[in-house]
Design a protein around this motif. Structure first.
Motif, PDB file in Angstrom:
ATOM      1  N   THR A   1      -7.687  -0.526  -1.883  1.00 47.29           N
ATOM      2  CA  THR A   1      -7.685   0.510  -0.845  1.00 47.29           C
ATOM      3  C   THR A   1      -8.287   0.014   0.462  1.00 47.29           C
ATOM      4  O   THR A   1      -8.431   0.793   1.406  1.00 47.29           O
ATOM      5  CB  THR A   1      -8.490   1.736  -1.318  1.00 47.29           C
ATOM      6  N   GLY A   2      -8.632  -1.259   0.513  1.00 53.77           N
ATOM      7  CA  GLY A   2      -9.258  -1.793   1.719  1.00 53.77           C
ATOM      8  C   GLY A   2     -10.590  -1.097   1.982  1.00 53.77           C
ATOM      9  O   GLY A   2     -11.024  -0.973   3.127  1.00 53.77           O
TER      10      GLY A   2
ATOM     11  N   ALA B   1      -8.201  -8.535   4.664  1.00 54.63           N
ATOM     12  CA  ALA B   1      -8.597  -7.904   3.397  1.00 54.63           C
ATOM     13  C   ALA B   1      -8.844  -6.401   3.508  1.00 54.63           C
ATOM     14  O   ALA B   1      -8.859  -5.704   2.505  1.00 54.63           O
ATOM     15  CB  ALA B   1      -9.840  -8.584   2.857  1.00 54.63           C
ATOM     16  N   ASP B   2      -9.026  -5.885   4.748  1.00 52.02           N
ATOM     17  CA  ASP B   2      -9.321  -4.453   4.839  1.00 52.02           C
ATOM     18  C   ASP B   2      -8.058  -3.600   5.007  1.00 52.02           C
ATOM     19  O   ASP B   2      -8.137  -2.422   5.276  1.00 52.02           O
ATOM     20  CB  ASP B   2     -10.307  -4.186   5.988  1.00 52.02           C
ATOM     21  N   HIS B   3      -6.888  -4.211   4.851  1.00 56.63           N
ATOM     22  CA  HIS B   3      -5.652  -3.423   4.943  1.00 56.63           C
ATOM     23  C   HIS B   3      -5.211  -2.982   3.548  1.00 56.63           C
ATOM     24  O   HIS B   3      -4.941  -3.808   2.684  1.00 56.63           O
ATOM     25  CB  HIS B   3      -4.547  -4.240   5.606  1.00 56.63           C
TER      26      HIS B   3
ATOM     27  N   VAL C   1      -5.538  -8.765  -7.254  1.00 54.62           N
ATOM     28  CA  VAL C   1      -5.195  -8.142  -5.965  1.00 54.62           C
ATOM     29  C   VAL C   1      -5.594  -9.065  -4.805  1.00 54.62           C
ATOM     30  O   VAL C   1      -4.863  -9.183  -3.816  1.00 54.62           O
ATOM     31  CB  VAL C   1      -5.866  -6.747  -5.858  1.00 54.62           C
ATOM     32  N   ALA C   2      -6.717  -9.755  -4.966  1.00 55.49           N
ATOM     33  CA  ALA C   2      -7.177 -10.671  -3.907  1.00 55.49           C
ATOM     34  C   ALA C   2      -6.135 -11.756  -3.630  1.00 55.49           C
ATOM     35  O   ALA C   2      -5.988 -12.220  -2.494  1.00 55.49           O
ATOM     36  CB  ALA C   2      -8.508 -11.304  -4.310  1.00 55.49           C
TER      37      ALA C   2
ATOM     38  N   GLN D   1      -1.448   7.727  15.866  1.00 51.51           N
ATOM     39  CA  GLN D   1      -2.799   7.175  15.875  1.00 51.51           C
ATOM     40  C   GLN D   1      -3.640   7.777  14.780  1.00 51.51           C
ATOM     41  O   GLN D   1      -4.439   8.667  14.989  1.00 51.51           O
ATOM     42  CB  GLN D   1      -3.454   7.426  17.227  1.00 51.51           C
ATOM     43  N   SER D   2      -3.428   7.268  13.576  1.00 51.25           N
ATOM     44  CA  SER D   2      -4.194   7.781  12.460  1.00 51.25           C
ATOM     45  C   SER D   2      -5.558   7.127  12.454  1.00 51.25           C
ATOM     46  O   SER D   2      -5.740   6.020  12.919  1.00 51.25           O
ATOM     47  CB  SER D   2      -3.473   7.443  11.177  1.00 51.25           C
ATOM     48  N   LYS D   3      -6.515   7.837  11.898  1.00 56.65           N
ATOM     49  CA  LYS D   3      -7.830   7.215  11.710  1.00 56.65           C
ATOM     50  C   LYS D   3      -7.750   6.165  10.597  1.00 56.65           C
ATOM     51  O   LYS D   3      -8.611   5.328  10.451  1.00 56.65           O
ATOM     52  CB  LYS D   3      -8.884   8.270  11.372  1.00 56.65           C
ATOM     53  N   ILE D   4      -6.664   6.262   9.808  1.00 58.13           N
ATOM     54  CA  ILE D   4      -6.519   5.323   8.705  1.00 58.13           C
ATOM     55  C   ILE D   4      -5.797   4.083   9.193  1.00 58.13           C
ATOM     56  O   ILE D   4      -4.790   4.173   9.893  1.00 58.13           O
ATOM     57  CB  ILE D   4      -5.713   5.972   7.560  1.00 58.13           C
ATOM     58  N   ARG D   5      -6.312   2.946   8.811  1.00 56.33           N
ATOM     59  CA  ARG D   5      -5.668   1.706   9.257  1.00 56.33           C
ATOM     60  C   ARG D   5      -4.466   1.397   8.397  1.00 56.33           C
ATOM     61  O   ARG D   5      -4.553   1.345   7.191  1.00 56.33           O
ATOM     62  CB  ARG D   5      -6.639   0.545   9.155  1.00 56.33           C
ATOM     63  N   ALA D   6      -3.363   1.197   9.037  1.00 58.73           N
ATOM     64  CA  ALA D   6      -2.159   0.804   8.317  1.00 58.73           C
ATOM     65  C   ALA D   6      -1.484  -0.277   9.140  1.00 58.73           C
ATOM     66  O   ALA D   6      -1.092  -0.032  10.274  1.00 58.73           O
ATOM     67  CB  ALA D   6      -1.232   2.003   8.152  1.00 58.73           C
TER      68      ALA D   6
END
Ligand code: TXA
Ligand code: MG
Length: 322
Positions: A107-108, A55-57, A44-45, A212-217
């Motif tokens: 899942t970031g 990497a956090d997405h 995945v990396a 504006q989700s709290k989840i980053r996308a």
């Protein structure tokens, strides 16, 4: 790496590469995906390195059928099963609470996971032969235009993938609708072919649009899916006057239109797309990519109507333009 025709042999080879932790590009009905074994964090990396993606997405995990939901998600709500029943295989990604075994690389680091069963025969053949989940974002460099043909992938990521399966042009052409079902009230994180009305009709509840989700996308960032050439979105009448002005200044411009009456003159590269959103979508990214490759000064894009049928197109065009 050149695209490979889909045969039993090329599918077998692709599965072998996935098992070895290599990357495989494959067609889905929406856009081409850059796939890796979702259970293998090192594999995945490689996706993040190849794309140049932070990497956090989080990535979407593609599965062969809804029977695999419980391999990846915990406390799956009734609503998810109902949506899977109606829309899978198809262009719908569901965000659910993840099982503790899902690698953080996928899942970031979030406590949710995105799942989708794609409706493309090559994708399904690959998923069935592989058996596990395939983590796959769109197979483009981070922030650039998503690929809807195998040669788009070869052009952009050819050096980083072990294999590109050529399934021809993608039939839907814009990325899946993303619905968040992880915390009670369903919310659309990204519009796609499956509309809010369709989702509401199946769920029999309200579905929020969540800019504006709290989840980053990353699909929700202001500039995404963008060509390198400056692109502007404008209504048909403005488009015509701007075209005249820019041509008078000696500029070379690209135009993406579906209704505007524009005379073909030498300073223009005019691409006409269908006036029906479902026919416009599969042509959108390849048209933008074609114009982007022409070293033009500006790309002018005719503004589509502001209604639900055009929601996915408007979302992508707003992100592709300044
Ligand atoms: O149609 C599609 O969805 C295509 C094909 C290849 O399946 N894939 C795609 O992947 O568009 P990507 O990575 O370009 O966009 C996936 C979106 C991203 O915006 C990502 O942040 C979001 O899905 N996503 C994935 N997992 C998530 C999660 N746990 N929570 C919130 N958003 C998530
Ligand atoms: Mg993408």
């Amino acid at each position: 790496m050149n695209p490979k025709p889909v045969t039993e042999e090329s599918i077998r080879h692709a599965v072998e590469l996935l098992r070895q932790g290599q990357l495989v590009a494959f067609p889905t009905e929406t856009v081409y995906g850059l796939g890796a074994d979702a259970a293998n964090p090192d594999a995945v990396a490689k996706i993040f390195t190849a794309k140049g993606r932070p990497a956090d997405h989080p990535l979407i995990v593609h599965i062969a059928s809804a029977t695999q939901i419980n391999d990846w998600a915990d406390s799956v709500p009734e609503a998810a099963l109902r949506l899977a029943e109606h829309f899978w295989p198809g262009p719908l990604t569901m965000i659910l609470n993840k099982k503790s075994t899902v690698p953080a690389a996928v899942t970031g680091g979030q406590d949710t996971v995105g799942l989708r069963v794609p409706a493309n025969p090559v994708a399904l053949q690959l998923l069935q032969a592989f058996g596990g989940g395939i983590a796959a974002p769109s197979a483009n460099r981070f922030g650039h235009i998503s690929p809807t043909q195998a040669d788009h992938v070869a052009e952009e990521l050819g050096d980083s993938v072990g294999c590109i399966l050529d399934g021809g042009p993608c039939s839907v052409g814009v990325e899946s609708t993303i619905i968040d079902l992880s915390d009670g009230i369903p919310a659309i994180l990204r519009p796609g072919r499956i509309t809010r009305s369709q989702l509401k009709a199946v769920l029999q509840t309200d579905v929020r649009l969540s800019p504006q989700s709290k989840i980053r996308a990353p699909g929700m960032m202001a500039v995404h899916y963008a060509p390198n050439t400056m692109a502007l979105l404008c209504p048909a009448d403005t488009l015509i006057t701007m075209t005249d002005d820019l041509c008078a200044q000696g500029k070379h411009i690209g135009i993406l239109a579906f209704s505007a009456e524009i005379a073909e003159i030498p300073c223009l590269h005019l691409l006409r797309l269908p006036a029906d959103a479902e026919l416009y979508e599969p042509a959108l990214y390849s048209s933008l990519r074609a114009l982007d490759n022409l070293q033009l000064d500006t790309i002018l894009i005719e503004q589509p109507p502001d209604n639900e049928a055009w929601a996915a197109v408007n979302d992508r065009l707003n992100k592709a333009t300044v």
